[in-house]
Design a protein around this motif. Structure first.
Motif, mmCIF file in Angstrom:
data_model
loop_
_atom_site.group_PDB
_atom_site.id
_atom_site.type_symbol
_atom_site.label_atom_id
_atom_site.label_comp_id
_atom_site.label_asym_id
_atom_site.label_seq_id
_atom_site.Cartn_x
_atom_site.Cartn_y
_atom_site.Cartn_z
ATOM 1 N N LEU A 109 0.827 -1.205 0.000
ATOM 2 C CA LEU A 109 0.000 0.000 0.000
ATOM 3 C C LEU A 109 0.862 1.257 0.000
ATOM 4 O O LEU A 109 0.536 2.247 -0.665
ATOM 5 C CB LEU A 109 -0.938 -0.009 1.198
ATOM 6 N N THR A 113 -0.103 3.605 -3.305
ATOM 7 C CA THR A 113 -0.925 4.793 -3.082
ATOM 8 C C THR A 113 -0.236 6.041 -3.624
ATOM 9 O O THR A 113 0.984 6.061 -3.801
ATOM 10 C CB THR A 113 -1.244 4.959 -1.584
ATOM 11 N N GLY A 127 -14.312 -0.310 6.345
ATOM 12 C CA GLY A 127 -14.106 1.049 5.881
ATOM 13 C C GLY A 127 -14.398 2.078 6.945
ATOM 14 O O GLY A 127 -13.634 3.034 7.132
ATOM 15 N N GLU A 262 -11.161 6.422 -0.096
ATOM 16 C CA GLU A 262 -11.222 5.628 -1.321
ATOM 17 C C GLU A 262 -11.709 4.205 -1.026
ATOM 18 O O GLU A 262 -11.322 3.243 -1.693
ATOM 19 C CB GLU A 262 -9.851 5.612 -2.012
ATOM 20 N N VAL A 263 -12.584 4.095 -0.034
ATOM 21 C CA VAL A 263 -13.122 2.781 0.309
ATOM 22 C C VAL A 263 -13.803 2.141 -0.893
ATOM 23 O O VAL A 263 -13.606 0.960 -1.183
ATOM 24 C CB VAL A 263 -14.093 2.904 1.504
ATOM 25 N N GLY A 266 -11.184 2.713 -4.631
ATOM 26 C CA GLY A 266 -9.815 2.233 -4.714
ATOM 27 C C GLY A 266 -9.649 0.926 -5.457
ATOM 28 O O GLY A 266 -10.606 0.206 -5.746
ATOM 29 N N PHE A 274 -6.068 4.320 -7.902
ATOM 30 C CA PHE A 274 -6.913 5.069 -6.970
ATOM 31 C C PHE A 274 -7.515 6.251 -7.715
ATOM 32 O O PHE A 274 -6.887 6.811 -8.619
ATOM 33 C CB PHE A 274 -6.095 5.533 -5.757
ATOM 34 N N THR A 288 -8.687 2.954 2.638
ATOM 35 C CA THR A 288 -9.085 1.917 1.679
ATOM 36 C C THR A 288 -9.747 0.749 2.394
ATOM 37 O O THR A 288 -9.524 0.517 3.583
ATOM 38 C CB THR A 288 -7.868 1.417 0.882
ATOM 39 N N ILE A 292 -9.908 -4.302 -1.491
ATOM 40 C CA ILE A 292 -8.532 -4.567 -1.077
ATOM 41 C C ILE A 292 -8.204 -6.049 -0.970
ATOM 42 O O ILE A 292 -7.063 -6.454 -1.188
ATOM 43 C CB ILE A 292 -8.242 -3.860 0.273
ATOM 44 N N SER A 299 -9.251 -3.371 5.930
ATOM 45 C CA SER A 299 -9.206 -1.964 5.556
ATOM 46 C C SER A 299 -7.863 -1.407 5.994
ATOM 47 O O SER A 299 -7.110 -2.051 6.724
ATOM 48 C CB SER A 299 -10.357 -1.180 6.199
#
Length: 447
Positions: A109, A113, A127, A262-263, A266, A274, A288, A292, A299
């Protein structure tokens, strides 16, 4: 081993079938009434772009479990990784005896990101939990209390995130009082903005929001600005170009932590890894979840090292946060996105969906707006020849599509938006068939 799930729509019974009706009766007797369901069917298998129910019906999936199974349900790499991990150990609690996969997810991540600055990551379960922790981290870093969110926002169902969410029913009604020091600012909603430019000037929309924030809160009191780059539950609202960059610049100038939620957007969903990447926005913190981990609960909050490291040791965490099964799934899901070219696939899906929806809009003036990016597309339904929201039409179209074997979700502050979140593993043929059903449904719903 199951036989491969055929990637075809098939109606063996009416929707719902007899077995689903039996199970729904059991649900009514056993599950709290506040837990609703969109579809009246019970799933047994899912893969690619199909969900199979207990009666043998195969439904085209345009929901992805609300943007969770982005890589497809039962994605092969995810299944293999979780199977191997469950045989090794299911839990130790990272805060007690840590394990490498948590660190590997954090490293991934930090790499993926937006921004090249030093970063840190902390893992959680949902989230909403990650949003709450982003606020905690921002408050710890800034020593300020206030948080600003936006019209049409959705951030979760916990007490703090209910306060941050704009829509009352069904998320907030009857559940107060809510957490204090949460303030709301005007957002950019190009289809409904009444500015002289028709809502297309993002910088002007940002200036309106900033003026409101400075007057009603004051930058010196503000710990964090939390915003969805494309608003999800609010109606898949894509802000006018320039809106997000202007807000990010203002936050940086005033020491306010800019948090991108960005839940839902993403992990390749919008045609970029993203949604912030689209305009080159680099948030201080990014939240996020959903896509995922290929369907497992996980999260994260990822952000600038100096901000993420502000809370004291022991101030962040949780018993299940970064569970080893979820971490194994996340590493496999991220590998699937990168190695199978799913960012490009999301753009292909946009290229298949939006032109057809735009043609449909030209034929039917009840389609007020077509919007979204990648595999996050929406149609806002209105009364003929107006911009007046028509939630009754949205519900009727969705229910008719359900009966025809296509899973379609609704959303929007006014309940009048059809949202499409197909898994990126869906075939072109299934996607085209689902759009055929949608077009047929619209023609049969009375004006």
């Amino acid at each position: 081993m199951h036989d491969p799930l055929p990637q075809t729509r098939h109606l063996a019974t009416a929707i719902p079938g007899p077995r689903s009706r039996e199970l729904m009766a059991r649900k009514t007797g056993a599950v709290a009434a506040g837990v609703g369901t969109t579809m009246p069917v019970f799933a047994t298998r899912a893969a690619g772009g199909i969900i199979e129910d207990v009666d043998g019906n195969r439904l085209i999936d345009l929901g992805s479990g609300i943007a969770v199974t982005t890589v497809g349900s039962s994605a092969p790499r995810v299944v293999t990784a979780v199977t191997e991990q469950v045989a090794a150990f299911t839990h130790t609690c990272f805060m007690v005896t840590p394990y490498e996969s948590y660190v590997a997810v954090a490293e991934a991540l930090n790499r993926l990101t937006p921004g090249a600055h030093p970063k840190r990551t902390a893992l959680f379960n949902s989230g909403a939990e990650a949003v709450e922790n982003a606020v905690k981290i921002a408050r710890s870093h800034t020593r300020r209390n206030a948080v600003v969110v936006f019209d049409h926002a959705y951030h979760g169902r916990t007490n703090l995130t209910m306060a941050m969410t704009a829509k009352s029913m069904p998320y907030k009604h009857g559940f107060g009082p809510f957490a204090p020091e949460v303030y709301r600012a005007p957002s950019s909603y190009p289809f409904r903005d009444t500015a002289p430019d028709g809502g297309g000037d993002g910088a002007a929309a940002a200036a309106r929001a900033i003026t409101s924030i400075e007057k009603h809160i004051g930058a010196k009191n503000l710990a964090a600005m939390v915003i969805e780059p494309i608003q999800g539950e609010g109606g898949f609202i894509e802000p006018a170009p320039g809106f997000l960059p202007a807000l990010a610049v203002w936050c940086r100038e005033h020491g306010v932590v800019f948090v991108a939620d960005e839940v839902q957007t993403g992990f390749a969903r919008t045609g970029d890894m993203f949604a912030c990447d689209y305009e080159g926005v680099v948030p201080d913190l990014i939240v996020t979840a959903k896509g995922i981990a290929g369907g497992l609960p996980l999260s994260a909050v990822t952000g600038r090292a100096e901000i993420m490291d502000a809370p004291h040791t022991g101030g962040l965490g949780g018993t299940y946060g970064g569970n080893p099964l979820a971490c194994a799934a996340a590493l496999a899901a991220l590998a699937t996105i990168e190695e199978d070219g799913l960012i490009a696939r999301a753009r292909e899906i946009e290229g298949l969906m939006k032109p057809r929806l735009h043609v449909l809009r030209q034929k039917d003036d009840r389609l007020g707006d077509v919007r979204g990016r990648g595999a996050m597309i929406a149609v806002e339904l209105v009364r003929p020849g107006s911009t007046e929201p028509d939630p009754t039409l949205a519900a009727a179209v969705a229910q008719s599509a359900h009966r025809a074997g296509v899973i379609v979700l609704t959303c929007g502050t006014y309940g009048n938006v059809l949202r499409f979140l197909p898994p990126l593993a869906i075939s072109d043929a299934l996607l085209g068939e689902a759009l055929d059903v949608l077009e047929s449904t619209l023609t049969t719903v009375p004006r």
